[in-house]
Design a protein around this motif. Structure first.
Motif, PDB file in Angstrom:
ATOM      1  N   ASP A  76       9.835   3.893   0.706  1.00  0.00           N
ATOM      2  CA  ASP A  76       8.431   3.662   0.416  1.00  0.00           C
ATOM      3  C   ASP A  76       7.950   2.282   0.847  1.00  0.00           C
ATOM      4  O   ASP A  76       6.932   1.805   0.386  1.00  0.00           O
ATOM      5  CB  ASP A  76       8.159   3.871  -1.068  1.00  0.00           C
ATOM      6  CG  ASP A  76       8.997   2.943  -1.931  1.00  0.00           C
ATOM      7  OD1 ASP A  76       9.911   2.291  -1.402  1.00  0.00           O
ATOM      8  OD2 ASP A  76       8.737   2.874  -3.140  1.00  0.00           O
ATOM      9  N   GLY A  77       8.668   1.640   1.735  1.00  0.00           N
ATOM     10  CA  GLY A  77       8.294   0.302   2.184  1.00  0.00           C
ATOM     11  C   GLY A  77       7.134   0.334   3.165  1.00  0.00           C
ATOM     12  O   GLY A  77       6.757   1.379   3.684  1.00  0.00           O
ATOM     13  N   PRO A  78       6.553  -0.835   3.428  1.00  0.00           N
ATOM     14  CA  PRO A  78       5.422  -0.908   4.366  1.00  0.00           C
ATOM     15  C   PRO A  78       5.899  -0.769   5.807  1.00  0.00           C
ATOM     16  O   PRO A  78       6.432  -1.699   6.388  1.00  0.00           O
ATOM     17  CB  PRO A  78       4.835  -2.287   4.093  1.00  0.00           C
ATOM     18  CG  PRO A  78       5.961  -3.082   3.522  1.00  0.00           C
ATOM     19  CD  PRO A  78       6.844  -2.107   2.806  1.00  0.00           C
ATOM     20  N   LYS A  79       5.714   0.390   6.383  1.00  0.00           N
ATOM     21  CA  LYS A  79       6.204   0.667   7.727  1.00  0.00           C
ATOM     22  C   LYS A  79       5.480  -0.167   8.782  1.00  0.00           C
ATOM     23  O   LYS A  79       6.089  -0.620   9.744  1.00  0.00           O
ATOM     24  CB  LYS A  79       6.046   2.147   8.067  1.00  0.00           C
ATOM     25  CG  LYS A  79       6.802   3.074   7.157  1.00  0.00           C
ATOM     26  CD  LYS A  79       8.269   3.028   7.462  1.00  0.00           C
ATOM     27  CE  LYS A  79       8.984   4.047   6.597  1.00  0.00           C
ATOM     28  NZ  LYS A  79      10.392   3.886   6.595  1.00  0.00           N
ATOM     29  N   ILE A  80       4.179  -0.403   8.614  1.00  0.00           N
ATOM     30  CA  ILE A  80       3.426  -1.132   9.620  1.00  0.00           C
ATOM     31  C   ILE A  80       3.903  -2.577   9.709  1.00  0.00           C
ATOM     32  O   ILE A  80       4.010  -3.140  10.803  1.00  0.00           O
ATOM     33  CB  ILE A  80       1.894  -1.047   9.352  1.00  0.00           C
ATOM     34  CG1 ILE A  80       1.101  -1.650  10.496  1.00  0.00           C
ATOM     35  CG2 ILE A  80       1.537  -1.707   8.049  1.00  0.00           C
ATOM     36  CD1 ILE A  80       1.114  -0.805  11.732  1.00  0.00           C
ATOM     37  N   LEU A  81       4.228  -3.176   8.577  1.00  0.00           N
ATOM     38  CA  LEU A  81       4.736  -4.548   8.580  1.00  0.00           C
ATOM     39  C   LEU A  81       6.077  -4.621   9.293  1.00  0.00           C
ATOM     40  O   LEU A  81       6.335  -5.559  10.058  1.00  0.00           O
ATOM     41  CB  LEU A  81       4.866  -5.054   7.140  1.00  0.00           C
ATOM     42  CG  LEU A  81       5.394  -6.473   6.983  1.00  0.00           C
ATOM     43  CD1 LEU A  81       4.442  -7.476   7.616  1.00  0.00           C
ATOM     44  CD2 LEU A  81       5.605  -6.792   5.520  1.00  0.00           C
ATOM     45  N   GLU A  82       6.911  -3.619   9.078  1.00  0.00           N
ATOM     46  CA  GLU A  82       8.209  -3.572   9.737  1.00  0.00           C
ATOM     47  C   GLU A  82       8.047  -3.478  11.254  1.00  0.00           C
ATOM     48  O   GLU A  82       8.738  -4.161  12.008  1.00  0.00           O
ATOM     49  CB  GLU A  82       8.985  -2.366   9.199  1.00  0.00           C
ATOM     50  CG  GLU A  82      10.423  -2.308   9.623  1.00  0.00           C
ATOM     51  CD  GLU A  82      11.152  -1.154   8.938  1.00  0.00           C
ATOM     52  OE1 GLU A  82      12.059  -0.609   9.572  1.00  0.00           O
ATOM     53  OE2 GLU A  82      10.807  -0.825   7.787  1.00  0.00           O
ATOM     54  N   HIS A  83       7.114  -2.665  11.715  1.00  0.00           N
ATOM     55  CA  HIS A  83       6.874  -2.520  13.153  1.00  0.00           C
ATOM     56  C   HIS A  83       6.299  -3.802  13.739  1.00  0.00           C
ATOM     57  O   HIS A  83       6.696  -4.221  14.837  1.00  0.00           O
ATOM     58  CB  HIS A  83       5.932  -1.349  13.425  1.00  0.00           C
ATOM     59  CG  HIS A  83       6.586  -0.012  13.241  1.00  0.00           C
ATOM     60  ND1 HIS A  83       7.521   0.482  14.115  1.00  0.00           N
ATOM     61  CD2 HIS A  83       6.440   0.916  12.282  1.00  0.00           C
ATOM     62  CE1 HIS A  83       7.923   1.666  13.692  1.00  0.00           C
ATOM     63  NE2 HIS A  83       7.292   1.953  12.574  1.00  0.00           N
TER      64      HIS A  83
END
Length: 51
Positions: free
Chosen positions: A24-31
């Motif tokens: 459930d982590g922030p995928k956009i921040l990871e990208h």
């Protein structure tokens, strides 16, 4: 299994997380952080003349 053992397993609390990846982590921040790393690495390579 007996009926009481099935009932006790069904009402047991869910297992605690052990530090694995979270879904459930922030995928956009990871990208964005991944692309930022790519850009910084490309700048480092070109500035040092390695390519």
């Amino acid at each position: 299994m007996t009926a009481s053992s099935v009932a006790s397993q069904a009402s047991a609390a869910p297992r605690a997380r052990t530090g694995g990846p979270q879904e459930d982590g922030p995928k956009i921040l990871e990208h964005l952080m991944g692309w930022a790393l790519v850009v910084v690495l490309a700048m480092l390579v070109t500035q040092t003349g390695l390519m």
